[in-house]
Design an enzyme around this catalytic site. Structure first.
Site, PDB file in Angstrom:
ATOM      1  N   TYR A 144      16.462  75.577  36.561  1.00  0.00           N
ATOM      2  CA  TYR A 144      15.828  74.963  35.386  1.00  0.00           C
ATOM      3  C   TYR A 144      14.319  75.065  35.538  1.00  0.00           C
ATOM      4  CZ  TYR A 144      14.450  71.288  32.065  1.00  0.00           C
ATOM      5  OH  TYR A 144      13.872  70.579  31.040  1.00  0.00           O
ATOM      6  N   ASP A 239       8.757  78.725  41.085  1.00  0.00           N
ATOM      7  CA  ASP A 239       8.718  77.417  40.437  1.00  0.00           C
ATOM      8  C   ASP A 239       8.879  76.366  41.537  1.00  0.00           C
ATOM      9  OD1 ASP A 239       9.197  75.021  39.168  1.00  0.00           O
ATOM     10  OD2 ASP A 239      10.557  75.850  37.669  1.00  0.00           O
ATOM     11  N   LYS A 267       4.939  67.226  38.650  1.00  0.00           N
ATOM     12  CA  LYS A 267       4.502  65.844  38.767  1.00  0.00           C
ATOM     13  C   LYS A 267       4.219  65.353  40.181  1.00  0.00           C
ATOM     14  CE  LYS A 267       9.389  65.090  37.766  1.00  0.00           C
ATOM     15  NZ  LYS A 267       9.616  66.493  37.358  1.00  0.00           N
TER      16      LYS A 267
END
Length: 427
Positions: A144, A239, A267
């Protein structure tokens, strides 16, 4: 366990928020119950609106590696807020933060700050297409990379949790610019490049998959992906929204010794505040506006509160012994849970990389999305509810990670293992 207040808020929220939640992963549909509403947290504990206290292994889905409401991070945010919450103009903190990121992750020679992991990956892919003048993106089943249109193809995370194979609203023409193939299958990648290599702008990969549960790369797999990209002139994008600063100070690229062309971060670099980044080779990053023609902008990019939190958090992680402590505590909990499952005769298979791990309710092995999807999700739901009832808050999906933090001390781990010994009887 009292839940009157959470139930009341759940009823209210469904009238004004789609599905009652602002992110599908929070809905707890996959574990057969209504969501809890959290009012406060500190260290490794969270407390809901009914006053129930839990040991938290979600950590805002990974970024709170220091634990909740770390006093130093909170103080840094307060100090920054007193000077203003947003300027839409450059600040010294942005420069300091970018310098820190490029020092800690050497492959990021230049970096652009954004506000989320989704924004980081979306921007990195646009840059890859602009740099290579090619259109096709390769991703992997079960990985994802945020909810931008072109990446909601065979994705993990929320789509896997809810059992959704694709996303309405994504035009077929857009989806067709992304190709998804099995994770950990180098032969499949070689075949695809043999057929379409001159059209492939980039390969984007979670170097350790964390959105179908934790699935580490097979030995030599990432090195093989790097070599194929080099052979065909395509960019390799790591990622590291989940793995960055979690599996090692320099992320998975440091752990496995593979250097990507571009890296995306989320984050965790803002200590849980909305912050992300993408960066890589200076030659590539110079294509980003205003230096080059690839446009990307954001009023809140490099927000002073987020950068203040990030600077303090990363400074605290850049200390000798921090990651060794994370490794030891994670291993203690992971091994302890495995022993409990084994003694209870419950089929299980575990994967762990540093301070993130998953146990799948099946015999395994789990090496890709096809094998992960064979897990007994109903058994996981029973496990989740049994642990929640004993004061342990796990990610409400078989296909998410358990995240350790520096705040999880020996007492919290022992309490968790004691709860598990009782909870496994309900599975």
């Amino acid at each position: 366990m009292k839940d009157d207040r959470s139930r009341e808020l759940w009823q209210r929220s469904q009238k004004v928020i789609p599905g009652g939640v602002n992110s599908p992963a929070r809905a707890m549909l996959a574990v057969g119950r209504e969501p809890l509403f959290i009012r406060s947290a500190r260290g490794c504990y969270i407390e809901d609106v009914d006053g129930n206290r839990y040991i938290d292994y979600v950590g805002s889905w990974g970024p709170l590696i220091l634990g909740h409401a770390d006093p130093d991070v909170v103080a840094a945010v307060k100090k920054a807020a007193e000077k203003g919450t947003s300027f839409g103009a450059p600040t010294e903190a942005e420069v300091n933060f970018a310098e820190m990121l490029t020092r800690l992750i050497p492959s990021m020679e230049q970096v652009r700050l954004v506000s989320s992991g989704t924004e980081a990956t979306m921007s990195a892919l646009r840059l890859a297409r602009g740099y290579t003048e090619r259109d096709l993106i390769v991703k992997f089943d079960g990985c994802y990379h945020g909810h931008s249109d072109g990446l909601l193809v065979a994705s993990g995370s929320g789509l896997a949790t809810l059992g959704l194979p694709s996303c309405p609203g994504v035009p077929a023409e857009v989806a067709g610019l992304s190709v998804s193939i099995p994770y950990n299958d180098l032969a499949a990648l070689e075949k695809l490049f043999h057929e379409k290599g001159d059209k492939i702008a980039a390969v984007i990969i979670e170097p350790v998959a964390g959105n179908m549960g934790v699935v580490p790369p097979a030995p030599g797999y990432l090195q093989g992906v790097r070599e194929i990209c080099d052979e065909y002139g395509s960019l390799l994008i790591f990622d590291e929204v989940i793995t960055g600063f979690r599996v090692a100070l320099g992320g998975a690229q440091e752990l496995y010794g593979v250097t990507p062309d571009l890296t995306t971060l989320g984050k965790i670099i803002g200590a849980g505040l909305p912050l992300g980044a993408y960066g890589g080779k200076a030659e590539i990053m110079q294509k980003v506006a205003p230096c080059g023609p690839v446009y990307q902008a954001g009023t809140l990019s490099g927000n002073p509160l987020a950068t203040a939190a990030g600077l303090r958090a990363l400074d605290m992680l850049d200390v000798a012994g921090v990651y060794q402590r994370l490794e030891e505590n994670s291993a203690k909990l992971y091994d302890g849970l495995g022993d409990i499952f084994t003694k209870a005769g419950v089929p299980h298979y575990g994967n762990r990389v540093g301070a993130m791990f998953s146990y799948f309710f099946q015999k395994g092995p789990v090496t890709d999305w096809t094998s992960a999807s064979k897990s007994d999700t109903e058994a996981f739901g029973r496990w989740f509810r049994a642990m929640l009832g004993r004061g342990v808050y796990l990610a409400p999906s078989q296909f998410e990670c358990t995240f350790m933090s520096l705040a999880h001390d020996a007492d919290a781990i022992e309490q968790t293992l004691s709860a598990a010994e009782e909870a496994i009887k309900e599975v």
